[in-house]
Design a protein around this motif. Structure first.
Motif, PDB file in Angstrom:
ATOM      1  N   VAL A 124     -35.731  18.912   4.649  1.00 19.41           N
ATOM      2  CA  VAL A 124     -34.394  17.603   5.640  1.00 19.41           C
ATOM      3  C   VAL A 124     -34.548  18.379   7.703  1.00 19.41           C
ATOM      4  O   VAL A 124     -33.894  17.573   8.008  1.00 19.41           O
ATOM      5  CB  VAL A 124     -33.397  18.428   4.787  1.00 19.41           C
ATOM      6  N   ALA A 125     -35.028  19.134   7.381  1.00 20.10           N
ATOM      7  CA  ALA A 125     -34.995  19.792   9.403  1.00 20.10           C
ATOM      8  C   ALA A 125     -35.038  19.249   9.838  1.00 20.10           C
ATOM      9  O   ALA A 125     -35.262  19.772  11.087  1.00 20.10           O
ATOM     10  CB  ALA A 125     -35.583  21.949   9.418  1.00 20.10           C
ATOM     11  N   ALA A 126     -36.740  18.604   9.695  1.00 12.37           N
ATOM     12  CA  ALA A 126     -37.669  18.018  10.351  1.00 12.37           C
ATOM     13  C   ALA A 126     -37.164  16.549  10.626  1.00 12.37           C
ATOM     14  O   ALA A 126     -36.455  16.120   9.911  1.00 12.37           O
ATOM     15  CB  ALA A 126     -38.852  17.484   9.922  1.00 12.37           C
ATOM     16  N   PRO A 127     -37.106  15.850  11.911  1.00 12.29           N
ATOM     17  CA  PRO A 127     -36.819  15.045  11.524  1.00 12.29           C
ATOM     18  C   PRO A 127     -36.974  13.164  11.076  1.00 12.29           C
ATOM     19  O   PRO A 127     -35.470  12.328  10.576  1.00 12.29           O
ATOM     20  CB  PRO A 127     -37.454  13.941  13.415  1.00 12.29           C
ATOM     21  N   GLU A 128     -37.687  13.606  10.874  1.00 18.65           N
ATOM     22  CA  GLU A 128     -38.395  12.374   9.327  1.00 18.65           C
ATOM     23  C   GLU A 128     -37.593  12.839   8.285  1.00 18.65           C
ATOM     24  O   GLU A 128     -36.466  11.732   7.283  1.00 18.65           O
ATOM     25  CB  GLU A 128     -39.390  11.950   8.981  1.00 18.65           C
ATOM     26  N   GLY A 129     -37.045  14.005   7.966  1.00 13.83           N
ATOM     27  CA  GLY A 129     -36.320  14.362   6.447  1.00 13.83           C
ATOM     28  C   GLY A 129     -35.234  14.077   6.751  1.00 13.83           C
ATOM     29  O   GLY A 129     -34.145  13.322   6.206  1.00 13.83           O
ATOM     30  N   ARG A 130     -34.503  14.113   7.638  1.00 12.50           N
ATOM     31  CA  ARG A 130     -33.444  13.920   8.082  1.00 12.50           C
ATOM     32  C   ARG A 130     -32.696  13.049   8.257  1.00 12.50           C
ATOM     33  O   ARG A 130     -31.843  11.900   7.598  1.00 12.50           O
ATOM     34  CB  ARG A 130     -33.135  14.306   9.609  1.00 12.50           C
ATOM     35  N   ARG A 131     -33.966  11.754   8.117  1.00  9.11           N
ATOM     36  CA  ARG A 131     -33.443  10.601   8.558  1.00  9.11           C
ATOM     37  C   ARG A 131     -33.276  10.008   7.156  1.00  9.11           C
ATOM     38  O   ARG A 131     -32.805   8.202   7.002  1.00  9.11           O
ATOM     39  CB  ARG A 131     -34.444   9.930   9.368  1.00  9.11           C
ATOM     40  N   HIS A 132     -34.619  10.330   6.213  1.00  3.82           N
ATOM     41  CA  HIS A 132     -34.566  10.168   4.734  1.00  3.82           C
ATOM     42  C   HIS A 132     -32.795  10.419   4.343  1.00  3.82           C
ATOM     43  O   HIS A 132     -32.247   9.956   3.645  1.00  3.82           O
ATOM     44  CB  HIS A 132     -35.802  10.795   4.076  1.00  3.82           C
ATOM     45  N   LEU A 133     -32.525  11.442   4.808  1.00  8.10           N
ATOM     46  CA  LEU A 133     -31.500  11.719   4.117  1.00  8.10           C
ATOM     47  C   LEU A 133     -30.452  11.675   4.473  1.00  8.10           C
ATOM     48  O   LEU A 133     -29.098  11.257   3.241  1.00  8.10           O
ATOM     49  CB  LEU A 133     -30.996  13.326   4.613  1.00  8.10           C
ATOM     50  N   THR A 134     -29.938  10.856   6.085  1.00 11.26           N
ATOM     51  CA  THR A 134     -29.285  10.114   5.922  1.00 11.26           C
ATOM     52  C   THR A 134     -28.973   8.501   5.722  1.00 11.26           C
ATOM     53  O   THR A 134     -28.254   8.140   5.177  1.00 11.26           O
ATOM     54  CB  THR A 134     -28.962  10.004   7.588  1.00 11.26           C
ATOM     55  N   ALA A 135     -29.697   8.072   5.648  1.00  8.48           N
ATOM     56  CA  ALA A 135     -30.424   7.206   4.389  1.00  8.48           C
ATOM     57  C   ALA A 135     -29.969   6.750   3.384  1.00  8.48           C
ATOM     58  O   ALA A 135     -28.717   6.034   3.116  1.00  8.48           O
ATOM     59  CB  ALA A 135     -31.618   6.472   4.726  1.00  8.48           C
TER      60      ALA A 135
END
Length: 325
Positions: A124-135
């Motif tokens: 989740v800390a990485a940008p791609e993981g954060r985008r998946h989290l917010t989606a």
């Protein structure tokens, strides 16, 4: 016990949210899914959510990502509830995306290791993981919070009407004194009883954002990092006077009548039985009859405040008033 210390400037900057905070409601609703506490008050919602999520990709994401990120425990990461109370979902999700990776990693490390091992939350800390989290958070809010958004706003509007009266009668002292049994105001300190932590927060001129929450249950909560903008999330009280319409389409048939329309109009700014009687020019008994009908139709909400019952118009009631004017 949590002790929040106010200066004169903090009192001047204390404010009450005018809309449900999307990320705090996400957090509190996920806590309701993890415990039986509050299940009775949210029973229909819980059953609908379980049925909706069962066997879906969103349901799996809730189980493997969101529940571990938002444990019902002493701590969950502050970056998940950004800002001093953000009523706009898009702004809140953008703030989560903009949180520095170093901070996200640090806050995730504070989670209970037994919970963190259930999923690779470090992604989740990485940008791609954060985008998946917010989606995922957006989909969860739309699916789980969206169906009760109108009801949430109605209850919050009722709460604001009560607090506005306390403020007009007693200033900020009156506002803080009336927040509920779990919050005690002993100037200049607001004591949060039965809090998970025993600590002091000094606002130091930042003020405090009070956030009434529909899904928060019994115990007020705040963020862990005392250096961030300070909020206090507290549960909206459920009282014997609170009522949600069970069959509004049937009760609406009983709405025809001029005096009932006058009673509904009298509730637009929030009113007690006595105030409605004076404004509408009807007897106290007539007020009780009409407010019961309006409440059962979902056009007003009613809640007890000390010795009085305060009636406020719901979104449905306000819309009806706009169409007939």
């Amino acid at each position: 016990m949590l002790r929040i210390h106010f200066s004169e400037l903090d009192l001047a900057r204390t404010r009450l949210a005018d809309a449900p905070d999307p990320m705090w409601e996400v957090a509190s609703s996920l806590h309701r899914l993890q415990t039986g506490h509050g299940r009775r008050a949210h029973g229909r919602w819980h059953a609908d959510v379980m049925r909706t999520l069962r066997g879906t990709s969103l349901g799996r994401a809730v189980r493997t990502m969101l529940l571990p990120l938002y444990p019902r425990a002493r701590y969950f990461p502050d970056f998940l509830t950004p800002g001093g109370g953000m009523a706009n979902l898009d702004d809140a999700l953008e703030a989560i995306l903009a949180t520095p990776e170093r901070r996200v990693t640090k806050e995730l490390a504070r989670l209970d290791p037994r919970r963190r091992n259930r999923t690779s939350l470090h992604d989740v800390a990485a940008p791609e993981g954060r985008r998946h989290l917010t989606a995922t958070l957006r989909a969860y809010h739309q699916t789980v919070i969206g169906p009760v958004a109108g009801q949430m706003q109605d209850v919050l509007d009722s709460e604001r009407a009560v607090r506005a009266r306390h403020f007009l009668d007693g200033g900020v002292d009156g506002l803080l004194q009336g927040l509920g049994p779990s919050l005690q105001w002993h100037p200049p300190v607001l004591r949060v009883l039965d809090h998970v932590d025993d600590r002091d927060i000094y606002l130091d001129g930042r003020g405090l954002q009070l956030i009434p929450s529909y899904f928060c249950w019994q115990r007020p909560v705040t963020i862990a990092d005392s250096t961030l903008p300070q909020v206090l999330v507290y549960p909206l009280l459920r009282t014997a006077a609170d009522h949600v319409a069970a069959h509004p389409e049937q009760a609406l048939e009983a709405l025809i009548g001029g005096s009932r329309a006058s009673v509904l109009a009298a509730c637009m700014a929030g009113a007690t039985n006595g105030e409605i009687a004076r404004r509408a020019g009807v007897s106290a008994g007539t007020v009780s009859y009409h407010t019961r009908t309006l409440r059962e139709a979902g056009l007003i909400t009613s809640r007890r405040d000390a010795e009085s019952v305060l009636h406020t118009v719901t979104q449905l009631g306000a819309e009806l008033m706009r169409t007939v004017r």
